[in-house]
Design an enzyme around this catalytic site. Structure first.
Site, PDB file in Angstrom:
ATOM      1  N   GLY A 102      37.185 -26.627  -4.289  1.00  0.00           N
ATOM      2  CA  GLY A 102      38.494 -25.851  -3.162  1.00  0.00           C
ATOM      3  C   GLY A 102      40.186 -26.056  -4.407  1.00  0.00           C
ATOM      4  N   GLU A 111      41.170 -26.880  -7.347  1.00  0.00           N
ATOM      5  CA  GLU A 111      41.167 -26.809  -8.398  1.00  0.00           C
ATOM      6  C   GLU A 111      41.034 -25.468  -8.136  1.00  0.00           C
ATOM      7  OE1 GLU A 111      38.018 -28.560  -7.014  1.00  0.00           O
ATOM      8  OE2 GLU A 111      37.837 -30.544  -8.861  1.00  0.00           O
ATOM      9  N   THR A 116      25.685 -28.720  -6.134  1.00  0.00           N
ATOM     10  CA  THR A 116      26.711 -28.523  -5.734  1.00  0.00           C
ATOM     11  C   THR A 116      28.404 -28.488  -6.061  1.00  0.00           C
ATOM     12  OG1 THR A 116      27.908 -27.463  -3.823  1.00  0.00           O
ATOM     13  CG2 THR A 116      27.040 -29.313  -3.722  1.00  0.00           C
ATOM     14  N   ASP A 125      26.863 -23.381  -2.421  1.00  0.00           N
ATOM     15  CA  ASP A 125      27.855 -22.482  -1.872  1.00  0.00           C
ATOM     16  C   ASP A 125      27.293 -20.719  -1.768  1.00  0.00           C
ATOM     17  OD1 ASP A 125      29.723 -23.002   0.777  1.00  0.00           O
ATOM     18  OD2 ASP A 125      30.448 -24.737  -1.043  1.00  0.00           O
ATOM     19  N   ASP A 171      23.976 -18.768  -7.939  1.00  0.00           N
ATOM     20  CA  ASP A 171      24.764 -17.179  -7.345  1.00  0.00           C
ATOM     21  C   ASP A 171      26.061 -16.337  -8.139  1.00  0.00           C
ATOM     22  OD1 ASP A 171      25.718 -18.851  -6.029  1.00  0.00           O
ATOM     23  OD2 ASP A 171      27.237 -17.716  -5.619  1.00  0.00           O
ATOM     24  N   ASP A 223      22.098 -24.952  -5.614  1.00  0.00           N
ATOM     25  CA  ASP A 223      23.039 -24.992  -5.387  1.00  0.00           C
ATOM     26  C   ASP A 223      23.006 -24.355  -3.811  1.00  0.00           C
ATOM     27  OD1 ASP A 223      26.432 -24.142  -5.717  1.00  0.00           O
ATOM     28  OD2 ASP A 223      25.183 -21.619  -5.755  1.00  0.00           O
ATOM     29  N   HIS A 227      43.624 -29.314   1.295  1.00  0.00           N
ATOM     30  CA  HIS A 227      42.159 -29.613   1.394  1.00  0.00           C
ATOM     31  C   HIS A 227      41.274 -29.757   2.534  1.00  0.00           C
ATOM     32  CE1 HIS A 227      38.720 -29.829  -1.093  1.00  0.00           C
ATOM     33  NE2 HIS A 227      38.550 -28.549  -1.144  1.00  0.00           N
TER      34      HIS A 227
HETATM   35  C1  XBP Z   1      31.088 -23.577  -4.585  1.00  0.00           C
HETATM   36  C2  XBP Z   1      32.907 -24.072  -4.945  1.00  0.00           C
HETATM   37  C3  XBP Z   1      33.372 -24.634  -3.763  1.00  0.00           C
HETATM   38  C4  XBP Z   1      33.664 -23.626  -2.083  1.00  0.00           C
HETATM   39  C5  XBP Z   1      34.511 -24.090  -1.898  1.00  0.00           C
HETATM   40  O1  XBP Z   1      30.930 -24.392  -5.153  1.00  0.00           O
HETATM   41  O2  XBP Z   1      33.559 -23.903  -5.870  1.00  0.00           O
HETATM   42  O3  XBP Z   1      34.728 -25.555  -4.240  1.00  0.00           O
HETATM   43  O4  XBP Z   1      33.763 -22.031  -2.554  1.00  0.00           O
HETATM   44  O5  XBP Z   1      33.684 -25.941  -1.368  1.00  0.00           O
HETATM   45  P1  XBP Z   1      28.343 -24.673  -4.903  1.00  0.00           P
HETATM   46  P2  XBP Z   1      35.069 -26.309  -1.491  1.00  0.00           P
HETATM   47  O6  XBP Z   1      28.348 -23.039  -5.001  1.00  0.00           O
HETATM   48  O7  XBP Z   1      28.657 -25.593  -5.984  1.00  0.00           O
HETATM   49  O8  XBP Z   1      28.048 -24.760  -4.261  1.00  0.00           O
HETATM   50  O9  XBP Z   1      36.851 -26.241  -0.468  1.00  0.00           O
HETATM   51  O10 XBP Z   1      34.559 -27.857  -0.954  1.00  0.00           O
HETATM   52  O11 XBP Z   1      35.037 -27.368  -3.204  1.00  0.00           O
HETATM   53 MG    MG Z   2      27.777 -21.540  -5.098  1.00  0.00          MG
END
Ligand code: XBP
Ligand code: MG
Length: 247
Positions: free
Chosen positions: A54, A56, A125, A13, A186, A11, A85
């Site tokens: 983001g 959503e 991700t 983020d 995470d 993943d 966005h």
């Molecule tokens: C985490 C998310 C992302 C980020 C924001 O994704 O839910 O939406 O918070 O990024 P992951 P965007 O942990 O699966 O990487 O605004 O591009 O969605």
């Molecule tokens: Mg994550």
């Protein structure tokens, strides 16, 4: 007996880097630039993170504050969310390019060791592809895609975590069965997504996710600092053959 470990699927983020406070700042910058009076604080954002993606997340917030009295499926609202966005993504990318976002402890060492030992690496991700590219270009180098031939993200998997779509795509791209791979996450949504794709999952929570329910994780660790491929293999075989199971 476990099939040998052939690939690690990460993943982004929260897992590769502690990114969410930068995403939060980018959202707030974009709201202000668009003249919206929305302002998210860390407590609110922690709750909103239960919605992956983001766009959503913004829609869920809008629904919450307007109590469903507004037609959020209407074109005007969809356009606004898309515009905000785009601005948010640009603001976040700039922070990454400035070097503000660094990989979490142990991540790079584990990736390097895995590659040296012939394992494959992949990304699964829900975030936007430019965010992944900016982070890994900076952390790994301009040729980062050579190390990550399989990248599945918001552009490939419209059904966001906890849906398993993105992990299933990663397995397909790798050409490997789930039991030959390990996922790194995470969050509870990420864990559920990987588990639903059949994958063992190591969880390294952040301040935004440490209150989540990680039932079903192979291991929950404060970070990947000091974690080796042999540790991962050991955790997998402990699970396959619990102590005393063969006696
Ligand atoms: C985490 C998310 C992302 C980020 C924001 O994704 O839910 O939406 O918070 O990024 P992951 P965007 O942990 O699966 O990487 O605004 O591009 O969605
Ligand atoms: Mg994550």
């Amino acid at each position: 007996m476990n099939q040998p470990l052939r690939a690690l699927v990460f993943d982004v983020d929260g897992t590769l880097a502690d990114t969410e406070r930068f995403h939060l700042q980018a959202f707030n910058e974009a709201f202000a630039a668009e003249g919206l009076d929305w302002r998210w604080d860390p407590a609110l954002y922690t709750r909103l993170l239960e919605v992956s993606g983001g766009e959503e997340r913004m829609l869920a917030y809008w629904r919450e504050v307007r109590g469903g009295t507004v037609d959020i499926e209407g074109n005007a609202m969809r356009d606004l969310i898309e515009r905000v966005h785009l601005a948010k993504t640009a603001a976040y990318e700039a922070m990454v390019n400035e070097g503000l976002v660094t990989l979490r402890p142990g991540v790079l060492a584990l990736m390097d060791e895995a590659l040296a030992r012939g394992l494959q690496l992949a990304i699964a991700t829900t975030t936007s592809p430019v965010n992944v590219a900016a982070l890994l270009r900076r952390a790994v180098g301009p040729h980062w895609r050579l190390q990550f031939p399989v990248v599945c993200d918001a552009s490939t998997a419209p059904r966001k975590k906890p849906d398993p779509q993105v992990y299933r795509q990663a397995l397909e791209g790798l050409g490997l069965p789930a039991h030959a791979c390990l996922a790194f996450e995470d969050s509870a949504n990420g864990l559920r997504s990987a588990r639903a794709a059949g994958m063992d999952t190591v969880v390294t929570p952040t301040a935004f996710t440490r209150h989540h329910d990680f039932t079903g994780a192979l291991r929950v660790m404060p970070s990947l600092a000091g974690t080796t491929v042999d540790d991962l293999a050991g955790w997998r075989s402990e699970q396959a053959e619990p102590a005393g199971a063969l006696s």
